[in-house]
Design a protein around this motif. Structure first.
Motif, PDB file in Angstrom:
ATOM      1  N   ALA A 107     -70.126   9.804 -31.275  1.00  0.00           N
ATOM      2  CA  ALA A 107     -69.498   9.800 -32.600  1.00  0.00           C
ATOM      3  C   ALA A 107     -68.244   8.937 -32.656  1.00  0.00           C
ATOM      4  O   ALA A 107     -67.674   8.745 -33.730  1.00  0.00           O
ATOM      5  CB  ALA A 107     -69.148  11.230 -33.009  1.00  0.00           C
ATOM      6  N   LYS A 108     -67.816   8.420 -31.502  1.00  0.00           N
ATOM      7  CA  LYS A 108     -66.576   7.656 -31.443  1.00  0.00           C
ATOM      8  C   LYS A 108     -66.757   6.193 -31.037  1.00  0.00           C
ATOM      9  O   LYS A 108     -66.009   5.328 -31.507  1.00  0.00           O
ATOM     10  CB  LYS A 108     -65.621   8.291 -30.414  1.00  0.00           C
ATOM     11  CG  LYS A 108     -65.111   9.682 -30.761  1.00  0.00           C
ATOM     12  CD  LYS A 108     -64.269  10.233 -29.629  1.00  0.00           C
ATOM     13  CE  LYS A 108     -63.730  11.616 -29.916  1.00  0.00           C
ATOM     14  NZ  LYS A 108     -62.698  11.603 -30.991  1.00  0.00           N
ATOM     15  N   PRO A 164     -65.568   2.574 -35.432  1.00  0.00           N
ATOM     16  CA  PRO A 164     -65.578   3.078 -34.053  1.00  0.00           C
ATOM     17  C   PRO A 164     -64.159   3.158 -33.527  1.00  0.00           C
ATOM     18  O   PRO A 164     -63.242   2.531 -34.076  1.00  0.00           O
ATOM     19  CB  PRO A 164     -66.394   2.034 -33.300  1.00  0.00           C
ATOM     20  CG  PRO A 164     -66.140   0.773 -34.055  1.00  0.00           C
ATOM     21  CD  PRO A 164     -66.030   1.180 -35.507  1.00  0.00           C
ATOM     22  N   TYR A 203     -69.957   6.916 -37.636  1.00  0.00           N
ATOM     23  CA  TYR A 203     -69.025   7.496 -36.675  1.00  0.00           C
ATOM     24  C   TYR A 203     -68.267   8.645 -37.343  1.00  0.00           C
ATOM     25  O   TYR A 203     -68.319   8.804 -38.563  1.00  0.00           O
ATOM     26  CB  TYR A 203     -68.029   6.434 -36.193  1.00  0.00           C
ATOM     27  CG  TYR A 203     -68.652   5.323 -35.398  1.00  0.00           C
ATOM     28  CD1 TYR A 203     -69.039   5.508 -34.070  1.00  0.00           C
ATOM     29  CD2 TYR A 203     -68.856   4.075 -35.971  1.00  0.00           C
ATOM     30  CE1 TYR A 203     -69.609   4.483 -33.345  1.00  0.00           C
ATOM     31  CE2 TYR A 203     -69.430   3.038 -35.250  1.00  0.00           C
ATOM     32  CZ  TYR A 203     -69.805   3.251 -33.937  1.00  0.00           C
ATOM     33  OH  TYR A 203     -70.384   2.231 -33.217  1.00  0.00           O
ATOM     34  N   GLU A 204     -67.554   9.405 -36.546  1.00  0.00           N
ATOM     35  CA  GLU A 204     -66.846  10.552 -37.106  1.00  0.00           C
ATOM     36  C   GLU A 204     -65.780  10.129 -38.118  1.00  0.00           C
ATOM     37  O   GLU A 204     -65.437  10.897 -39.023  1.00  0.00           O
ATOM     38  CB  GLU A 204     -66.204  11.386 -35.992  1.00  0.00           C
ATOM     39  CG  GLU A 204     -65.143  10.665 -35.175  1.00  0.00           C
ATOM     40  CD  GLU A 204     -64.603  11.529 -34.050  1.00  0.00           C
ATOM     41  OE1 GLU A 204     -65.186  12.594 -33.796  1.00  0.00           O
ATOM     42  OE2 GLU A 204     -63.605  11.123 -33.431  1.00  0.00           O
ATOM     43  N   GLY A 234     -73.175   4.706 -34.902  1.00  0.00           N
ATOM     44  CA  GLY A 234     -73.269   5.299 -33.580  1.00  0.00           C
ATOM     45  C   GLY A 234     -74.671   5.236 -33.005  1.00  0.00           C
ATOM     46  O   GLY A 234     -75.649   5.007 -33.713  1.00  0.00           O
TER      47      GLY A 234
END
Length: 316
Positions: free
Chosen positions: A138-139, A77, A70-71, A128
């Motif tokens: 990405a979240k 997340p 994830y970002e 992800g």
């Protein structure tokens, strides 16, 4: 089968999200329900009046072989996106089979599918997937609700779906926040403008249901699980000796091989060798420790653990 709905959702995702690795999870216990949701729903009342309980989450490895952080990093997340499949009558098992066979072509994959009898988690939520456009991918963890045909089936399916969402929020130390940690695909389409899907809004409306009522149900299960009340499914197995607060990182290394071995704990408390391993001299997020046969094991995935002989632990 669901090509039209899902293909656009994941265009350019592969380019937007890349990464290699393994799995790591979190299981902290956090805070509160921030936005008030409408709990007075005939479906939610039907669930309560008929004592409908969610089923256990079944974890099975799918064919999606992309391990995309994830970002904010692996195992971090920011919430859950709620989808619906738009394929009336297809079960969770049907959808899993379809996605496992076709994701390289349709360029779409999610973490889990839910119907009235099953919750099938097919990819580690530490990473992800491709389901709602690059920004949302990405979240968020992403779950698909299958379309059913009777009131009782719908009630049982949303009960299972809400339970899955609640369990993931607790697992990753997230609160229940409507529009932030619990969002529909419809909402992510509006927020990021990268897809044009409106699910599950239309499907919910057929049952005189809405996301606000769904989030109220999520909150019910969330609070029950946090307080130790049995919300329904039992997904923990034998946790003897688990320290849930042991959040930190482990640096792994196996001097006798190219990879560090992992084990899974079975329901009787014994260990079983995993068919996967960790790259030597790599660091992993861990959130639980378990003592077994004189060794400490650190959890780096839903049920995959590395032994202290191969790990150097640093508390967070």
């Amino acid at each position: 089968m669901f090509l039209n709905k899902k293909f656009i959702a994941s265009l350019a995702t592969a380019a937007a999200l890349t990464g290699v690795g393994f799995v790591a999870t979190t299981q902290a216990t956090p805070q509160t329900f921030i936005q008030e949701a409408k709990a007075d729903s005939w479906i939610n009342n039907y669930i309560a009046d008929n004592n409908i309980k969610p089923v256990s989450i079944t974890y099975t490895e799918g064919t999606f072989n992309k391990w995309i952080p994830y970002e904010n990093g692996v195992g971090k997340p920011e919430g859950v996106v709620v989808h619906e499949t738009a394929t009336p009558g297809a079960t969770a098992a049907d959808e899993v089979s379809y996605f496992n066979n076709n994701w390289p072509t349709i360029q779409t994959y999610v973490h889990a599918f839910v119907d009235d009898t099953q919750i099938l988690n097919i990819h580690s939520a530490d990473y992800g997937v491709w389901g709602a456009g690059p920004t949302a991918n990405a979240k968020y963890i992403q779950v698909e609700l299958c379309e059913v045909s009777t009131t009782d089936q719908f009630a049982r399916s949303v009960s299972n779906d809400a339970y899955y969402v609640a369990s993931k929020l607790i697992q990753y130390g997230l609160p229940v926040e409507y529009g932030k940690t619990v969002v529909s695909h419809d909402q992510t389409s509006k927020m990021y403008g990268e897809t044009n899907h409106t699910d599950p809004t239309g499907y919910f409306a057929k049952w005189n249901y809405g996301m606000d009522q769904f989030v109220a149900l999520v909150n019910t299960y969330y609070n029950q699980m946090k307080s130790g009340t049995n919300a329904g499914g039992n997904n923990t197995g034998n946790n003897g000796g688990v320290d849930n607060g042991a959040v930190g990182s482990v640096l792994v290394n196996n001097p006798s091989s190219y990879a560090t071995p992992l084990v899974a704990f079975q329901n009787d408390g014994s260990t079983k060798k995993s068919n996967r391993g960790l790259a030597n001299n790599s660091g992993w997020y861990t959130d639980q420790q378990k003592t077994y046969n004189g060794h400490t094991y650190y959890r780096v995935s839903t049920n995959e653990w590395v032994m202290d002989s191969y790990a150097t632990y640093t508390a967070k």
